[in-house]
Scaffold this motif. Sequence first.
Motif, mmCIF file in Angstrom:
data_model
loop_
_atom_site.group_PDB
_atom_site.id
_atom_site.type_symbol
_atom_site.label_atom_id
_atom_site.label_comp_id
_atom_site.label_asym_id
_atom_site.label_seq_id
_atom_site.Cartn_x
_atom_site.Cartn_y
_atom_site.Cartn_z
ATOM 1 N N GLY A 281 0.794 -1.228 0.000
ATOM 2 C CA GLY A 281 0.000 0.000 0.000
ATOM 3 C C GLY A 281 0.822 1.271 0.000
ATOM 4 N N GLU A 282 2.111 1.168 -0.191
ATOM 5 C CA GLU A 282 2.968 2.351 -0.192
ATOM 6 C C GLU A 282 3.173 2.837 -1.628
ATOM 7 O OE1 GLU A 282 6.588 1.526 1.793
ATOM 8 O OE2 GLU A 282 5.635 0.847 3.654
ATOM 9 N N ALA A 283 3.027 4.145 -1.803
ATOM 10 C CA ALA A 283 3.243 4.734 -3.126
ATOM 11 C C ALA A 283 4.739 4.875 -3.367
ATOM 12 C CB ALA A 283 2.564 6.096 -3.228
ATOM 13 N N GLU A 299 10.556 15.396 -8.113
ATOM 14 C CA GLU A 299 10.129 14.249 -7.323
ATOM 15 C C GLU A 299 8.642 14.016 -7.529
ATOM 16 O OE1 GLU A 299 11.221 14.401 -3.264
ATOM 17 O OE2 GLU A 299 13.344 14.834 -3.653
ATOM 18 N N GLY A 300 8.259 12.759 -7.655
ATOM 19 C CA GLY A 300 6.860 12.429 -7.867
ATOM 20 C C GLY A 300 6.525 11.040 -7.380
ATOM 21 N N LYS A 301 5.332 10.558 -7.754
ATOM 22 C CA LYS A 301 4.821 9.267 -7.317
ATOM 23 C C LYS A 301 4.474 8.411 -8.532
ATOM 24 C CE LYS A 301 4.688 10.336 -2.878
ATOM 25 N NZ LYS A 301 5.469 9.616 -1.847
ATOM 26 N N VAL A 316 8.562 -4.038 -18.307
ATOM 27 C CA VAL A 316 7.198 -3.574 -18.088
ATOM 28 C C VAL A 316 7.197 -2.050 -18.052
ATOM 29 C CG1 VAL A 316 7.391 -3.628 -15.570
ATOM 30 C CG2 VAL A 316 5.145 -3.823 -16.631
ATOM 31 N N ARG A 317 6.137 -1.460 -18.585
ATOM 32 C CA ARG A 317 6.035 -0.016 -18.595
ATOM 33 C C ARG A 317 5.504 0.503 -17.261
ATOM 34 N NH1 ARG A 317 2.595 1.957 -23.493
ATOM 35 N NH2 ARG A 317 1.203 0.348 -22.655
ATOM 36 N N VAL A 318 6.068 1.621 -16.839
ATOM 37 C CA VAL A 318 5.659 2.256 -15.589
ATOM 38 C C VAL A 318 5.428 3.741 -15.874
ATOM 39 C CG1 VAL A 318 6.270 2.738 -13.189
ATOM 40 C CG2 VAL A 318 7.041 0.623 -14.261
ATOM 41 N N LYS A 319 4.366 4.283 -15.278
ATOM 42 C CA LYS A 319 4.070 5.705 -15.451
ATOM 43 C C LYS A 319 4.028 6.375 -14.084
ATOM 44 C CE LYS A 319 1.065 7.035 -18.538
ATOM 45 N NZ LYS A 319 -0.223 7.313 -19.235
ATOM 46 N N ALA A 320 4.718 7.492 -13.972
ATOM 47 C CA ALA A 320 4.747 8.263 -12.729
ATOM 48 C C ALA A 320 4.357 9.702 -13.030
ATOM 49 C CB ALA A 320 6.126 8.208 -12.087
ATOM 50 N N GLN A 321 3.892 10.401 -12.008
ATOM 51 C CA GLN A 321 3.469 11.794 -12.170
ATOM 52 C C GLN A 321 4.365 12.706 -11.342
ATOM 53 O OE1 GLN A 321 -0.508 13.690 -10.715
ATOM 54 N NE2 GLN A 321 -0.867 12.991 -12.824
ATOM 55 N N ILE A 322 4.792 13.813 -11.951
ATOM 56 C CA ILE A 322 5.657 14.778 -11.282
ATOM 57 C C ILE A 322 5.078 16.174 -11.456
ATOM 58 C CG2 ILE A 322 7.771 13.427 -11.489
ATOM 59 C CD1 ILE A 322 8.468 15.001 -13.975
ATOM 60 N N ARG A 336 15.882 10.854 -17.086
ATOM 61 C CA ARG A 336 16.543 9.807 -16.303
ATOM 62 C C ARG A 336 15.787 9.666 -14.987
ATOM 63 N NH1 ARG A 336 20.855 12.634 -18.410
ATOM 64 N NH2 ARG A 336 21.151 13.796 -16.483
ATOM 65 N N VAL A 337 15.377 8.448 -14.697
ATOM 66 C CA VAL A 337 14.479 8.196 -13.573
ATOM 67 C C VAL A 337 15.177 7.312 -12.544
ATOM 68 C CG1 VAL A 337 12.213 7.335 -12.888
ATOM 69 C CG2 VAL A 337 12.520 8.339 -15.154
ATOM 70 N N SER A 338 15.052 7.700 -11.264
ATOM 71 C CA SER A 338 15.500 6.865 -10.145
ATOM 72 C C SER A 338 14.266 6.480 -9.345
ATOM 73 C CB SER A 338 16.501 7.622 -9.260
ATOM 74 O OG SER A 338 17.663 7.953 -9.984
ATOM 75 N N LEU A 339 13.950 5.198 -9.347
ATOM 76 C CA LEU A 339 12.741 4.698 -8.689
ATOM 77 C C LEU A 339 13.120 4.041 -7.365
ATOM 78 C CD1 LEU A 339 9.739 3.769 -8.603
ATOM 79 C CD2 LEU A 339 10.443 1.774 -9.918
ATOM 80 N N VAL A 340 12.542 4.550 -6.280
ATOM 81 C CA VAL A 340 12.735 3.927 -4.965
ATOM 82 C C VAL A 340 11.724 2.798 -4.860
ATOM 83 C CG1 VAL A 340 12.819 4.303 -2.477
ATOM 84 C CG2 VAL A 340 13.484 6.141 -4.032
ATOM 85 N N ALA A 341 12.161 1.586 -5.219
ATOM 86 C CA ALA A 341 11.243 0.457 -5.329
ATOM 87 C C ALA A 341 10.901 -0.151 -3.976
ATOM 88 C CB ALA A 341 11.835 -0.611 -6.237
ATOM 89 N N ASN A 342 11.822 -0.075 -3.018
ATOM 90 C CA ASN A 342 11.586 -0.698 -1.724
ATOM 91 C C ASN A 342 12.632 -0.178 -0.753
ATOM 92 O OD1 ASN A 342 10.495 -2.418 0.249
ATOM 93 N ND2 ASN A 342 10.123 -4.021 -1.265
ATOM 94 N N THR A 343 12.564 -0.613 0.474
ATOM 95 C CA THR A 343 13.530 -0.207 1.494
ATOM 96 C C THR A 343 14.016 -1.449 2.237
ATOM 97 O OG1 THR A 343 12.453 1.943 1.791
ATOM 98 C CG2 THR A 343 13.953 1.215 3.525
ATOM 99 N N LEU A 344 15.319 -1.609 2.314
ATOM 100 C CA LEU A 344 15.913 -2.714 3.075
ATOM 101 C C LEU A 344 16.044 -2.273 4.534
ATOM 102 C CD1 LEU A 344 18.703 -3.776 0.558
ATOM 103 C CD2 LEU A 344 16.445 -4.782 0.833
ATOM 104 N N LYS A 345 15.285 -2.909 5.406
ATOM 105 C CA LYS A 345 15.266 -2.539 6.811
ATOM 106 C C LYS A 345 16.463 -3.138 7.545
ATOM 107 C CE LYS A 345 11.222 -0.456 6.561
ATOM 108 N NZ LYS A 345 11.055 0.990 6.780
ATOM 109 N N ASP A 346 17.087 -2.315 8.413
ATOM 110 C CA ASP A 346 18.206 -2.761 9.255
ATOM 111 C C ASP A 346 19.270 -3.486 8.444
ATOM 112 O OD1 ASP A 346 16.944 -1.710 11.477
ATOM 113 O OD2 ASP A 346 15.912 -3.578 11.950
ATOM 114 N N ALA A 347 19.650 -2.897 7.331
ATOM 115 C CA ALA A 347 20.648 -3.518 6.460
ATOM 116 C C ALA A 347 22.053 -3.111 6.895
ATOM 117 C CB ALA A 347 20.406 -3.103 5.011
ATOM 118 N N LEU A 348 23.025 -3.955 6.568
ATOM 119 C CA LEU A 348 24.434 -3.680 6.834
ATOM 120 C C LEU A 348 25.107 -3.342 5.513
ATOM 121 C CD1 LEU A 348 25.250 -6.593 9.315
ATOM 122 C CD2 LEU A 348 24.586 -4.237 9.852
ATOM 123 N N ALA A 349 25.612 -2.125 5.411
ATOM 124 C CA ALA A 349 26.197 -1.644 4.155
ATOM 125 C C ALA A 349 27.650 -1.248 4.373
ATOM 126 C CB ALA A 349 25.404 -0.462 3.600
#
Length: 439
Positions: A281-283, A299-301, A316-322, A336-349
Amino acid sequence: MSKIESSFDKALAKLVQFKNAVKVRLCSVWQKQSPRFDALKRLDYPTVKSFVLQFKWRILLVLVVLYAGSKVYDYFFPASEKAGGPITVTSVVVEKKDIPLIIEATGTIVSNSIVDIRPMVTNTVAKVEVKDGQEVKAGDLLFTLDDRNDKANYEKLKALADDAQKQYLRAKELVAKNFISKAGLETSLANAKSAQAAARAAEVQLSFDYIRSPINGRAGIVNVFPGSLVQASNIVSTATSSTATSSVGSMVTITQLNPINVQFVIPEKDIPIMLENQLDGEAMTVKVVVGESGKKTYEGKVLVIDNQVDPSIAAVRVKAQIPNDDKTLLPGQFARVSLVANTLKDALAVPSQAVIINARGKMVYVIDKDGKAVSKPIKVVYEYQGLTVITGIEPGDRVVVEGKQNLRPGSKVREAKSPTPANTSGAPAPASSTATEKK
């Protein structure tokens, strides 16, 4: 055979002579040095004490010279340059962080809504109400066609409809007085409704002579002029220049510029990551850079992920609005698009340069509490712009970043500077970033 035996006897005789000579020499040396050993046996505490007191300053001077010499040697030949000395390295302290999972792509700016204005009837343009590049709102009048015939027809049918309505009302009064039958009343009602319908149809036909904007947006280049004949077809007008003749498919095009969309494609292998985030449910957010300068980031969704994969490109095609408040973005621009697809929780980098690749796989060097290097096998989860998320180490471990090429398991290390936390704030974010494995 006799010659060989004779040679062997001669060699054996010489070896015996050499052995006897060595014995004689050692005996003579022992006889000469034995008196000195006897003198050492006769040394006692008073004799040694007397000797030390007599030459104490000379002994002290010799000790000082020996100590200074050792310090000078250590200065010019430090321990790190000697065999087995510590190796200078730079390390970082690993901490748990939330790392954004970024997918980079290229796309195109597209309008959120775009309409080609075309005529519904064949007629002549009477007046052009819009100018090239004008900002218009929904309902604004764009073109007026020659409405004389349609207006006259509407007025005629409107008058007939009004008369039919009056006839119906009069018939109702007559029925009440039994002057006409109910069948005559129903016929009068049908005539009134038919006349009103014809009048409404004429009104709709007349409205086609007034072409209005269906959306808010910016008008493009106007392709018709007063007096141009337009037809209810794909080809609206023909323009001739000094070099060519071209046909234009619309009277004008209205394009919505704010907000505006960006359309791009995502590889098939990254689809599960996006869909998992969508199910939560996260945009998903995007950052868009347009043009070569990259002076501004938008920045957009994400609006929608297409419902099918294009097998020709496995994407696959993706459409975002800015937002496009200043309206500097136009449809068709490269983005050029940078998509934040997900977040790695408590990751070690760790910095990517800390990862070592060899025949056995991937590993890093960790400095233990004794200051020794320990190799640990790792698994790469995600890599982006010099930052690598890994598993196989623990929070608080000191991972070697620079100087690892000289290390071996168990090597003593010396920190070049104070260890600092790994910079995991961010990547954003291009080399195609890929999630090799979902943590």
